[in-house]
Design a protein around this motif. Structure first.
Motif, PDB file in Angstrom:
ATOM      1  N   VAL A   1       3.284   9.377  -6.496  1.00 17.60           N
ATOM      2  CA  VAL A   1       3.836  10.730  -6.413  1.00 17.60           C
ATOM      3  C   VAL A   1       4.649  11.055  -7.656  1.00 17.60           C
ATOM      4  O   VAL A   1       4.759  12.207  -8.063  1.00 17.60           O
ATOM      5  CB  VAL A   1       4.702  10.861  -5.137  1.00 17.60           C
ATOM      6  N   GLY A   2       5.220  10.017  -8.274  1.00 20.44           N
ATOM      7  CA  GLY A   2       6.010  10.216  -9.483  1.00 20.44           C
ATOM      8  C   GLY A   2       7.426  10.636  -9.177  1.00 20.44           C
ATOM      9  O   GLY A   2       7.952  10.397  -8.081  1.00 20.44           O
ATOM     10  N   ASP A   3       8.067  11.271 -10.120  1.00 18.77           N
ATOM     11  CA  ASP A   3       9.477  11.655  -9.998  1.00 18.77           C
ATOM     12  C   ASP A   3       9.664  13.084  -9.522  1.00 18.77           C
ATOM     13  O   ASP A   3      10.730  13.678  -9.704  1.00 18.77           O
ATOM     14  CB  ASP A   3      10.189  11.471 -11.350  1.00 18.77           C
TER      15      ASP A   3
ATOM     16  N   GLN B   1      11.210   3.324  -3.796  1.00 17.60           N
ATOM     17  CA  GLN B   1      11.368   3.616  -5.219  1.00 17.60           C
ATOM     18  C   GLN B   1      12.385   2.665  -5.852  1.00 17.60           C
ATOM     19  O   GLN B   1      12.212   2.222  -6.990  1.00 17.60           O
ATOM     20  CB  GLN B   1      11.831   5.066  -5.410  1.00 17.60           C
ATOM     21  N   GLU B   2      13.440   2.348  -5.107  1.00 19.12           N
ATOM     22  CA  GLU B   2      14.531   1.525  -5.632  1.00 19.12           C
ATOM     23  C   GLU B   2      14.208   0.036  -5.639  1.00 19.12           C
ATOM     24  O   GLU B   2      14.703  -0.698  -6.505  1.00 19.12           O
ATOM     25  CB  GLU B   2      15.797   1.749  -4.795  1.00 19.12           C
TER      26      GLU B   2
ATOM     27  N   LYS C   1       0.826  -1.203   0.000  1.00 18.38           N
ATOM     28  CA  LYS C   1       0.000   0.000   0.000  1.00 18.38           C
ATOM     29  C   LYS C   1       0.863   1.257   0.000  1.00 18.38           C
ATOM     30  O   LYS C   1       0.599   2.209  -0.749  1.00 18.38           O
ATOM     31  CB  LYS C   1      -0.935  -0.009   1.213  1.00 18.38           C
ATOM     32  N   LEU C   2       1.921   1.251   0.814  1.00 19.83           N
ATOM     33  CA  LEU C   2       2.783   2.422   0.906  1.00 19.83           C
ATOM     34  C   LEU C   2       3.554   2.625  -0.402  1.00 19.83           C
ATOM     35  O   LEU C   2       3.665   3.749  -0.896  1.00 19.83           O
ATOM     36  CB  LEU C   2       3.764   2.276   2.071  1.00 19.83           C
ATOM     37  N   ARG C   3       4.049   1.543  -0.987  1.00 16.59           N
ATOM     38  CA  ARG C   3       4.809   1.682  -2.236  1.00 16.59           C
ATOM     39  C   ARG C   3       3.918   2.229  -3.361  1.00 16.59           C
ATOM     40  O   ARG C   3       4.358   3.070  -4.154  1.00 16.59           O
ATOM     41  CB  ARG C   3       5.433   0.350  -2.642  1.00 16.59           C
ATOM     42  N   ALA C   4       2.683   1.770  -3.403  1.00 14.34           N
ATOM     43  CA  ALA C   4       1.760   2.273  -4.429  1.00 14.34           C
ATOM     44  C   ALA C   4       1.536   3.776  -4.250  1.00 14.34           C
ATOM     45  O   ALA C   4       1.496   4.538  -5.231  1.00 14.34           O
ATOM     46  CB  ALA C   4       0.434   1.525  -4.344  1.00 14.34           C
ATOM     47  N   GLU C   5       1.417   4.223  -3.011  1.00 15.79           N
ATOM     48  CA  GLU C   5       1.208   5.649  -2.747  1.00 15.79           C
ATOM     49  C   GLU C   5       2.439   6.450  -3.117  1.00 15.79           C
ATOM     50  O   GLU C   5       2.348   7.554  -3.673  1.00 15.79           O
ATOM     51  CB  GLU C   5       0.851   5.857  -1.277  1.00 15.79           C
TER      52      GLU C   5
END
Length: 504
Positions: free
Chosen positions: A340-342, A469-470, A332-336
């Motif tokens: 946000v994008g770059d 992100q990584e 859930k956190l990674r999807a959020e």
């Protein structure tokens, strides 16, 4: 002196001490009655004279990484507030929010830390915000505060630079490793960069020449302070030679940077150049703009390093541990974060990732970096609740009383947090429930609330965001639960054993 006469003398001294303790207890009861106070439940000591049994149990719990578990058991047995002996003196243990409010806020002037810390820690870190009360503390606090202004902690470029060095070295092939060790190396570099203007070179394995042996000396000096506080009157049993050498080596290291800051002060302030260049906006350079006292600067910077040691690093490591052990929360956190994008990860952007802030806040609730704290009554005073048969009467605290609280226990109180208080549930922070300032105290409260709170939470936000992100998966490789290893701060005694799957 014969053995018989020696024993007779010891017996006479013990009898006098017992008589004094009886008199002291009677005087305490009379004072309590005068203030309309009632006693709290009493810890059942095996040693009713000195209370050494509670000291021994605490020491044993610390060595077995069960310190917080031991505290929880005591509160489960005696309630939110109870009284005990501390080397023969009076002690009050409490996690009641009303008592915490009194000690940290409404009656804060009645309570302090100087009698407990200054004489035990002064050879190592001198006079500063960690060791003093009153005007000395206010002066230290005023000296440090500008260094934590948003303008001095909002540039994440140095953090990204060092994080990149760490990411280039850690295993990314799915093999198991301890990420906590790497995060602690990262923060040794980041803390020395923020404090002194120069990283100590843990990630690059290239420390400056004057730093040789410093970390060992600092740790020995730091630990020696803790041991002297914990042992109380028994600290005389500790050897001092090695400790004082460690203190001297720490001072020698800090003096290198203090001298540089004073040189800057002479060149730039005397010339009235104005604000320090960006590269010199370190905590030490900020303080050097306010004072040229060499000893004051050294004391403050050593104490600042004590406060920074293993704090943000412990929080980052624990957040990643709970994400690795809670895959739905991770997903859930990674999807959020990916949504946000770059865009640039600045203060405002990181603050707007709501679920990220919920995860960090819930981590601080269950696993506070500062899990326990003490104060000493500077004069006769009264705590608002915890006494009497129903536990609601005020309690008398004579001057010298030790007040001991455990934030880890407070944060798991089911009367405050509900039946799922032991569960890691970030969504609890989305509802209408908001705990009071004295029900949730991960950074303390009142005037002495941690100055680095915003710095710690925002840097944690940045590192966790970059890690997610990584890596598309951070998998836990450890079935053991989080276990508190407690010194000044708490970290996971089992580390953070994970394996990583890169996003690309």
């Amino acid at each position: 002196m014969t053995a018989v006469s020696l024993l007779s003398s010891l017996a006479a001294c013990l009898a006098l001490f017992i008589a004094y303790r009886v008199y002291q207890a009677q005087a305490l009861r009379l004072k309590a009655q005068k203030h309309g106070c009632q006693p709290a439940p009493r810890y059942k000591h095996k040693d009713p004279i000195f209370g050494l049994d509670i000291f021994m149990r605490t020491g044993d719990a610390i060595t077995k990484n069960r310190f917080l578990i031991e505290h929880q058991k005591r509160y489960d047995t005696y309630g939110h507030t109870f009284e005990a002996l501390n080397f023969g003196s009076h002690a009050i243990y409490s996690v009641h929010p009303q008592n915490l409010r009194a000690v940290w806020s409404t009656k804060a002037a009645d309570w302090g830390i100087q009698p407990l810390r200054l004489h035990n820690m002064k050879p190592f870190c001198g006079v500063g915000f960690i060791t003093t009360d009153g005007p000395e503390w206010k002066s230290s606090h005023a000296l440090l505060k500008p260094g934590f202004h948003k303008s001095n902690i909002s540039d994440f470029a140095p953090l990204e630079e060092h994080l990149r060095i760490m990411l280039d070295q850690i295993p990314k092939d799915g093999s198991k490793f301890d990420l906590q060790d790497w995060i602690f190396k990262l923060y040794l570099d980041m803390n020395t960069l923020f404090l002194f203007g120069e990283p100590i070179g843990m990630l690059s394995a290239s420390p400056p020449p004057h730093a040789e042996g410093f970390l060992d000396a600092f740790q020995e000096g730091f630990n020696g302070c803790g041991m002297r506080i914990a042992l109380g009157p028994l600290k005389v049993l500790l050897p001092t030679g090695g400790w004082l050498k460690a203190c001297a080596k720490t001072h020698k290291f800090a003096d290198v940077y203090v001298d540089r800051a004073l040189e800057y002060r002479e060149k730039h302030l005397a010339a009235k150049v104005g604000e320090a260049p960006v590269k010199q906006r370190t905590l030490l350079y900020n303080m050097a703009q306010q004072t040229g006292n060499r000893t004051v600067l050294r004391d403050q910077i050593v104490q600042a390093m004590m406060a920074a040691t293993e704090t943000t690093a412990s929080l980052v490591s624990t957040v990643i541990h709970v994400l690795a052990t809670h895959p739905p929360v991770f997903a859930k956190l990674r999807a959020e974060i990916l949504a946000v994008g770059d865009e640039s990860l600045d203060f405002d952007r990181l603050s707007s990732i709501k679920y990220l802030q919920n995860v960090i806040t819930e981590t601080l609730r269950l696993y506070p970096v500062f899990p326990q704290n003490n104060r000493v009554a500077l004069k006769d005073t009264v705590l608002p609740t915890g006494g009497g048969q129903d536990g609601t009467s005020p309690i008398f605290a004579p001057a010298g009383t030790l007040f001991d609280t455990c934030f880890a226990t407070l944060h798991r109180d089911k009367k405050i947090w509900g039946s799922d208080a032991e569960e890691f549930r970030p969504d609890r922070w989305d509802g209408g429930f908001t705990p009071s300032q004295y029900e949730f105290m991960p950074f303390g409260a009142g005037l002495r609330q941690c100055l680095a709170q915003q710095k710690a939470t925002m840097e944690t936000s940045y590192i966790v965001t970059r890690m997610l992100q990584e890596f598309k998966e951070i998998k836990s490789e450890d079935d053991r639960p989080w276990q508190a290893q407690v010194a000044l701060t708490a970290k996971n005694a089992n580390g953070c054993l994970v394996s990583l799957t890169p996003a690309t």
